[in-house]
Scaffold this motif. Structure first.
Motif, PDB file in Angstrom:
ATOM      1  N   ARG A 287       0.812  -1.218   0.000  1.00 59.91           N
ATOM      2  CA  ARG A 287       0.000   0.000   0.000  1.00 59.91           C
ATOM      3  C   ARG A 287       0.845   1.267   0.000  1.00 59.91           C
ATOM      4  N   HIS A 288       1.957   1.241   0.686  1.00 57.58           N
ATOM      5  CA  HIS A 288       2.795   2.440   0.835  1.00 57.58           C
ATOM      6  C   HIS A 288       3.169   2.979  -0.554  1.00 57.58           C
ATOM      7  N   SER A 289       2.903   4.261  -0.765  1.00 56.91           N
ATOM      8  CA  SER A 289       3.097   4.846  -2.091  1.00 56.91           C
ATOM      9  C   SER A 289       4.545   4.688  -2.565  1.00 56.91           C
ATOM     10  N   HIS A 290       4.699   4.071  -3.709  1.00 54.81           N
ATOM     11  CA  HIS A 290       6.035   3.848  -4.249  1.00 54.81           C
ATOM     12  C   HIS A 290       5.957   3.690  -5.760  1.00 54.81           C
ATOM     13  N   SER A 291       7.077   3.842  -6.409  1.00 49.24           N
ATOM     14  CA  SER A 291       7.175   3.593  -7.844  1.00 49.24           C
ATOM     15  C   SER A 291       8.425   2.751  -8.071  1.00 49.24           C
ATOM     16  N   GLN A 292       8.638   2.343  -9.308  1.00 49.43           N
ATOM     17  CA  GLN A 292       9.736   1.415  -9.566  1.00 49.43           C
ATOM     18  C   GLN A 292      10.500   1.796 -10.821  1.00 49.43           C
ATOM     19  N   LEU A 293      11.727   1.330 -10.869  1.00 45.97           N
ATOM     20  CA  LEU A 293      12.575   1.509 -12.053  1.00 45.97           C
ATOM     21  C   LEU A 293      13.202   0.159 -12.376  1.00 45.97           C
ATOM     22  N   ILE A 294      13.093  -0.241 -13.626  1.00 50.87           N
ATOM     23  CA  ILE A 294      13.786  -1.455 -14.079  1.00 50.87           C
ATOM     24  C   ILE A 294      14.671  -1.069 -15.255  1.00 50.87           C
ATOM     25  N   ALA A 295      15.980  -1.230 -15.052  1.00 54.47           N
ATOM     26  CA  ALA A 295      16.950  -1.013 -16.129  1.00 54.47           C
ATOM     27  C   ALA A 295      17.388  -2.384 -16.610  1.00 54.47           C
ATOM     28  N   THR A 296      17.360  -2.583 -17.907  1.00 54.68           N
ATOM     29  CA  THR A 296      17.584  -3.938 -18.401  1.00 54.68           C
ATOM     30  C   THR A 296      18.402  -3.965 -19.690  1.00 54.68           C
ATOM     31  N   SER A 297      19.096  -5.073 -19.851  1.00 58.86           N
ATOM     32  CA  SER A 297      19.846  -5.274 -21.097  1.00 58.86           C
ATOM     33  C   SER A 297      18.898  -5.583 -22.253  1.00 58.86           C
ATOM     34  N   LEU A 298      17.682  -5.962 -21.923  1.00 58.04           N
ATOM     35  CA  LEU A 298      16.701  -6.308 -22.955  1.00 58.04           C
ATOM     36  C   LEU A 298      16.078  -5.047 -23.539  1.00 58.04           C
ATOM     37  N   MET A 299      16.045  -4.964 -24.846  1.00 60.54           N
ATOM     38  CA  MET A 299      15.265  -3.921 -25.508  1.00 60.54           C
ATOM     39  C   MET A 299      13.932  -4.549 -25.902  1.00 60.54           C
ATOM     40  N   PRO A 300      12.844  -4.233 -25.176  1.00 64.03           N
ATOM     41  CA  PRO A 300      11.567  -4.895 -25.475  1.00 64.03           C
ATOM     42  C   PRO A 300      11.131  -4.654 -26.923  1.00 64.03           C
ATOM     43  N   HIS A 301      10.491  -5.651 -27.469  1.00 60.86           N
ATOM     44  CA  HIS A 301      10.084  -5.600 -28.877  1.00 60.86           C
ATOM     45  C   HIS A 301       9.196  -4.380 -29.163  1.00 60.86           C
ATOM     46  N   HIS A 302       8.266  -4.105 -28.243  1.00 67.48           N
ATOM     47  CA  HIS A 302       7.330  -3.007 -28.452  1.00 67.48           C
ATOM     48  C   HIS A 302       8.061  -1.665 -28.486  1.00 67.48           C
ATOM     49  N   VAL A 303       9.087  -1.536 -27.639  1.00 67.35           N
ATOM     50  CA  VAL A 303       9.871  -0.294 -27.603  1.00 67.35           C
ATOM     51  C   VAL A 303      10.696  -0.169 -28.876  1.00 67.35           C
ATOM     52  N   ARG A 304      11.284  -1.271 -29.297  1.00 69.00           N
ATOM     53  CA  ARG A 304      12.086  -1.238 -30.518  1.00 69.00           C
ATOM     54  C   ARG A 304      11.229  -0.828 -31.720  1.00 69.00           C
ATOM     55  N   THR A 305      10.023  -1.347 -31.770  1.00 78.38           N
ATOM     56  CA  THR A 305       9.117  -0.989 -32.869  1.00 78.38           C
ATOM     57  C   THR A 305       8.826   0.511 -32.857  1.00 78.38           C
ATOM     58  N   THR A 306       8.564   1.051 -31.653  1.00 75.03           N
ATOM     59  CA  THR A 306       8.283   2.485 -31.540  1.00 75.03           C
ATOM     60  C   THR A 306       9.475   3.313 -31.999  1.00 75.03           C
TER      61      THR A 306
END
Ligand SMILES: [Zn+2]
Length: 468
Positions: A287-306
């Motif tokens: 519940r505690h308000s938080h956000s997240q960051l994921i840095a990855t070696s993977l370039m997701p397909h959807h991002v690559r297309t964009t």
């Protein structure tokens, strides 16, 4: 209240730095006889307290919202797709290439569990500004102050500085952000803290490579490394970001910027995702308000297309696709909610989710992490307001926001534009969406923008003051 006799502050417009195509749209937008925002000035202390409780007056830029022909246009366009003659239609997002089905009639279907219509049906509810609450500490919560030993050691933390040392109001300091003390690790009396996720989605960058053996070509497998971090947005147990001082939103954006900068320098990182899940339907587990960051070696397909689509558009036209789309949205007006000198909030033409709001800068800026403290301060106030609108339009609904910034793996950064998408979870992803990766949205963005504009007007401090 302002009057003609009062000296008006000098507002430095960012529009002089805009790409020509956006400048034209902004000029056209402002040249309309009745515009959404016609008055920009510093808010008085009373107005600031009403709009941004706890916020020092000197940092608040206030605008008035007036009924505009954008409302009429929104109603006309929304009406064209509603009623007995309405037919479903599809709209394409040129950034991603995705088609989304818009089916306004879907909202009329019976629902034994809940009705999204009920959430937006209440016309003209009483003016109610979000109250700043003082959350307590939950001793069972690993994110609350005092439970630091229940998370990995912080990699970044910030606390609000002594406001008594804030320089006196002057033209030079008026738009400076709050005084914040940031350290790349732990510190006492922290307000916002970034810690590695105890249950990361990716392996550490220095992890030993997996032995995947000789794989069959039809079953490819690869290591994925990077970092997975949690941004704890308050030392107290607040569930909603709108419950507390907007200065915490500023520090959260500062954390995003600094941690994106960090991961951008790490060799092998190709993509950085920053997101917030608020509420169980949005994917939150705490519940505690938080956000997240994921840095990855993977370039997701959807991002690559964009990225490829953006690069192709730039090669073909010499323009940035997102800037062209923004120009069109500003000219179209029916989906624009509000804007400041530097930022705009609108419901995109091809919104994949009902009630989605996109925030971005009027100035072409590929990297979120190149923003100055001054810009982040202005953006944090705007984001806080956007989240208040969403909360009022869809009370109690879970929501997500996603920050899109030019990824490290991008070959042509100039083709990209950062944006932040906020969307309440109105519709569940069901069988059709899973079967073909095509979303169905029953709430037209024109209708959503109209609703948000009405709320934004009621949140205008002068309108609020008039009702008292
Ligand atoms: Zn907590």
């Amino acid at each position: 209240m302002s009057s003609d006799s009062e000296p008006q502050p000098q507002i430095v417009s960012a529009e002089s730095n805009l790409p020509h195509q956006v400048s034209e749209a902004v000029s056209e937008y402002q040249a309309k006889p009745v515009t959404i925002d016609t008055d920009t000035r510093l808010a008085s202390a009373g107005e600031t307290e009403a709009m941004w409780p706890g916020r020092p007056a000197r940092r608040s830029v206030m605008r008035s919202l007036k009924r505009s022909d954008a409302d009429t246009k929104s109603r006309q366009e929304a009406a064209a797709y509603r009623g007995s003659s309405a037919t479903s239609h599809t709209r394409r997002d040129l950034l991603t290439g995705d088609w989304t089905i818009f089916a306004p009639k879907r909202d009329l279907r019976p629902n034994d569990y809940e009705s999204t219509k009920q959430a937006i049906a209440a016309e003209h509810p009483a003016v109610q500004l979000p109250a700043v609450q003082v959350p307590a500490v939950d001793e069972a919560c690993p994110f609350c102050v005092g439970a630091e030993n229940r998370t990995p050691e912080a990699v970044w933390s910030a606390k609000l500085g002594d406001q008594g040392t804030t320089p006196l109001d002057s033209a030079a300091t008026r738009f400076a952000g709050p005084v914040v003390e940031v350290v790349p690790g732990e510190q006492q009396n922290w307000d916002v803290r970034v810690v590695p996720n105890k249950f990361p989605a990716v392996s550490p960058c220095d992890a030993e490579k997996g032995d995947h053996g000789d794989r069959h070509n039809l079953f490819p497998i690869s290591d994925v490394v990077g970092g997975h971090e949690v941004v704890v947005e308050s030392s107290l147990h607040a569930e909603s970001i709108t419950q507390y001082d907007p200065a915490l939103v500023y520090m959260t954006l500062l954390a995003f910027r600094d941690r994106i900068r960090h991961w951008r320098q790490v060799r092998g990182i190709n993509y950085i995702s920053v997101f917030k899940n608020c509420g169980p339907e949005a994917g939150a587990s705490l519940r505690h308000s938080h956000s997240q960051l994921i840095a990855t070696s993977l370039m997701p397909h959807h991002v690559r297309t964009t990225l490829l689509r953006c690069e192709h558009h730039r090669a073909r036209t010499g323009c940035t696709l997102a800037c062209d789309l923004l120009r069109a949205e500003l000219a179209e007006r029916s989906r624009v909610i509000d804007r400041t000198d530097s930022f705009v909030a609108f419901c995109p033409f091809s919104s994949r989710f009902g009630g989605m709001i996109r925030m971005t800068s009027l100035e072409h800026q590929p990297h979120f992490d190149q923003m100055t403290e001054t810009s982040l301060d202005q953006l944090s106030s705007f984001l806080w307001r956007v989240l208040c609108w969403v909360n009022e339009a869809f009370p109690g609904k879970a929501f997500n926001y996603l920050l899109h910034t030019c990824p490290p793996g991008c070959q042509q950064p100039e083709a990209f534009q950062w944006s932040l998408d906020v969307f309440p979870r109105l519709n569940k992803t069901a069988g059709f969406e899973w079967s073909c990766d095509c979303m169905i949205n029953s709430l037209l963005p024109e209708s959503a923008a109209l609703r948000y504009r009405e709320i934004a007007r009621r949140h205008d401090p002068r309108n609020v003051l008039l009702t008292r």
